[in-house]
Structures are given as C-alpha cells and as structure tokens.
Design a protein around this motif. Sequence first.
Motif, short mmCIF file in Angstrom:
data_model
loop_
_atom_site.label_atom_id
_atom_site.label_comp_id
_atom_site.label_asym_id
_atom_site.label_seq_id
_atom_site.Cartn_x
_atom_site.Cartn_y
_atom_site.Cartn_z
N GLY A 40 25.58 4.08 55.18
CA GLY A 40 24.53 4.80 54.47
C GLY A 40 24.17 6.16 55.06
N VAL A 41 24.95 6.65 55.97
CA VAL A 41 24.68 7.95 56.58
C VAL A 41 25.53 9.00 55.87
N PRO A 42 24.89 10.03 55.32
CA PRO A 42 25.68 11.07 54.65
C PRO A 42 26.53 11.85 55.65
N ALA A 43 27.83 11.89 55.40
CA ALA A 43 28.76 12.62 56.26
C ALA A 43 29.88 13.16 55.38
N TYR A 44 30.39 14.31 55.74
CA TYR A 44 31.45 14.96 54.96
C TYR A 44 32.80 14.33 55.29
N VAL A 45 33.47 13.84 54.24
CA VAL A 45 34.81 13.28 54.37
C VAL A 45 35.79 14.32 53.86
N LEU A 46 36.65 14.80 54.72
CA LEU A 46 37.66 15.77 54.34
C LEU A 46 38.56 15.15 53.28
N PRO A 47 38.65 15.77 52.10
CA PRO A 47 39.46 15.18 51.03
C PRO A 47 40.94 15.11 51.40
N ALA A 48 41.60 14.08 50.91
CA ALA A 48 43.04 13.95 51.12
C ALA A 48 43.73 15.13 50.44
N VAL A 73 33.38 20.34 60.01
CA VAL A 73 34.76 19.89 59.85
C VAL A 73 35.67 21.08 59.56
N GLU A 74 35.23 21.97 58.68
CA GLU A 74 36.05 23.14 58.36
C GLU A 74 36.17 24.07 59.56
N ALA A 75 35.11 24.21 60.35
CA ALA A 75 35.18 25.03 61.56
C ALA A 75 36.13 24.40 62.57
N TRP A 76 36.12 23.07 62.68
CA TRP A 76 37.02 22.34 63.58
C TRP A 76 38.48 22.61 63.20
N ILE A 77 38.77 22.55 61.91
CA ILE A 77 40.13 22.80 61.42
C ILE A 77 40.52 24.26 61.62
N THR A 78 39.60 25.17 61.32
CA THR A 78 39.86 26.59 61.51
C THR A 78 40.13 26.90 62.97
N SER A 79 39.36 26.32 63.85
CA SER A 79 39.55 26.51 65.28
C SER A 79 40.94 26.04 65.72
N ALA A 80 41.36 24.90 65.20
CA ALA A 80 42.69 24.38 65.53
C ALA A 80 43.78 25.31 65.00
N ARG A 81 43.61 25.79 63.78
CA ARG A 81 44.60 26.71 63.20
C ARG A 81 44.69 27.99 64.01
N ARG A 85 28.56 19.92 69.39
CA ARG A 85 27.41 20.25 70.25
C ARG A 85 27.37 21.73 70.56
N ALA A 86 28.53 22.34 70.77
CA ALA A 86 28.59 23.76 71.11
C ALA A 86 28.37 24.65 69.90
N GLU A 87 28.97 24.31 68.77
CA GLU A 87 28.93 25.18 67.59
C GLU A 87 27.84 24.82 66.59
N PHE A 88 27.44 23.57 66.55
CA PHE A 88 26.45 23.08 65.59
C PHE A 88 25.43 22.20 66.30
N PRO A 89 24.61 22.76 67.18
CA PRO A 89 23.65 21.95 67.95
C PRO A 89 22.75 21.11 67.02
N GLY A 90 22.54 19.88 67.41
CA GLY A 90 21.67 18.99 66.65
C GLY A 90 22.37 18.25 65.53
N LEU A 91 23.62 18.56 65.25
CA LEU A 91 24.35 17.89 64.18
C LEU A 91 24.65 16.46 64.61
N GLU A 92 24.32 15.49 63.76
CA GLU A 92 24.50 14.10 64.13
C GLU A 92 25.51 13.37 63.26
N ALA A 93 26.08 14.06 62.28
CA ALA A 93 27.13 13.50 61.44
C ALA A 93 28.03 14.64 61.00
N PRO A 94 29.30 14.39 60.79
CA PRO A 94 30.19 15.47 60.36
C PRO A 94 29.71 16.12 59.07
#
Length: 170
Positions: free
Chosen positions: A89-97, A54-62, A40-49
């Motif tokens: 049926g909702v397109p969402a990014y799945v972080l690869p293993a 996801v990459e910003a979330w990981i970068t923020s944690a790092r 909500r703070a970094e990607f307003p209006g985003l309704e699916a990962p």
Amino acid sequence: MSPAVTMTGAITALVTEKRATGYKYDAEERVLARFAAFCRAEFPGLEAPSRAAVEAWITSARERGVMPATLQTLAAPVRELARWLGRRGVPAYVLPAGTLPRPARYVPHIYTDQELAGLFAQTDRCHYDSQVPFRHLVMPVLFRTIYACGLRASEARLLRSATSTSLPGS
C-alpha cells in the motif's frame, strides 16, 4: 510510507523476504544499498522510489557509460522494491517494462577441434611449482571440466570437492 518505515528498512525487509524464499539476493542487496545512498544524496527525505529518483538513477548510470545489460541489473532490484512497497500500500514508482534498451544478444564462440586441442595441449604443459604444488594436476582437469560441463569460469572457480577431506595446504 509510515514514519516507522524508511527506504533502508523496506530494503532490509525485502531482502529478508527474498532470502526466506530461497534467493541469495546478495548482488541485488548491494544495488539497493547503492540506490538508497544515491537517493539520500540526491533526494533527501525520499522514503520510496519516485519517478524522478528512478530516472535520475538510470541517467546517472548512463552518464557513467554503463552497458545495457548492467543497466537492467541496476534497474531490476529497484523495480522489485517499488513493487514490494506497492503490495504493502505504499505508493512507489515502478519503472515500466520496455523502458530500458534491451542488451545485445550474446553470441557464443564455438571452438574448433584445433582450438580445443591447442587449449588442452597448453593446460597439459602446466608445470610443477612448489608454491602451487597441485596446479599441474588440477589445471588440465579443471579446463576439461569447464569444457565438458559448459561451466563459466566463475562457476568452475566455486566448485568444491564432494569429499570431506581437503588437499594439504589448502
């Protein structure tokens, strides 16, 4: 995602489903709530990962210095949310293993007989205290239970008596 379903709604539905199948899913729910707030703070209006989120979330944690094992803990529920949305049926990014570094393997410390004797001798010296009247009785048993059963301290802390009666003052 349809206008009726938001990321918060999807998280609620996923958590409800997980709990209905027997999972506690408490820590994961907190991670997903933090991820939703981050989005909500970094990607307003985003309704699916999305990949960017996801990459910003990981970068923020790092950037916060999160250890690899914790990073896995932060990514796993987000990955599960994306999979859950994908099954609907909702397109969402799945972080690869394999994207994240593997945590270092835990190497347990094996106590020597002398170390164990010293530990138990110290717990046996626990004295009576009027503010904690049963501590001198409980601590020796608790430490031996931890040792004998291979419990973590947090698991031992959560042990409850099998009887329906409780100690006075507890």
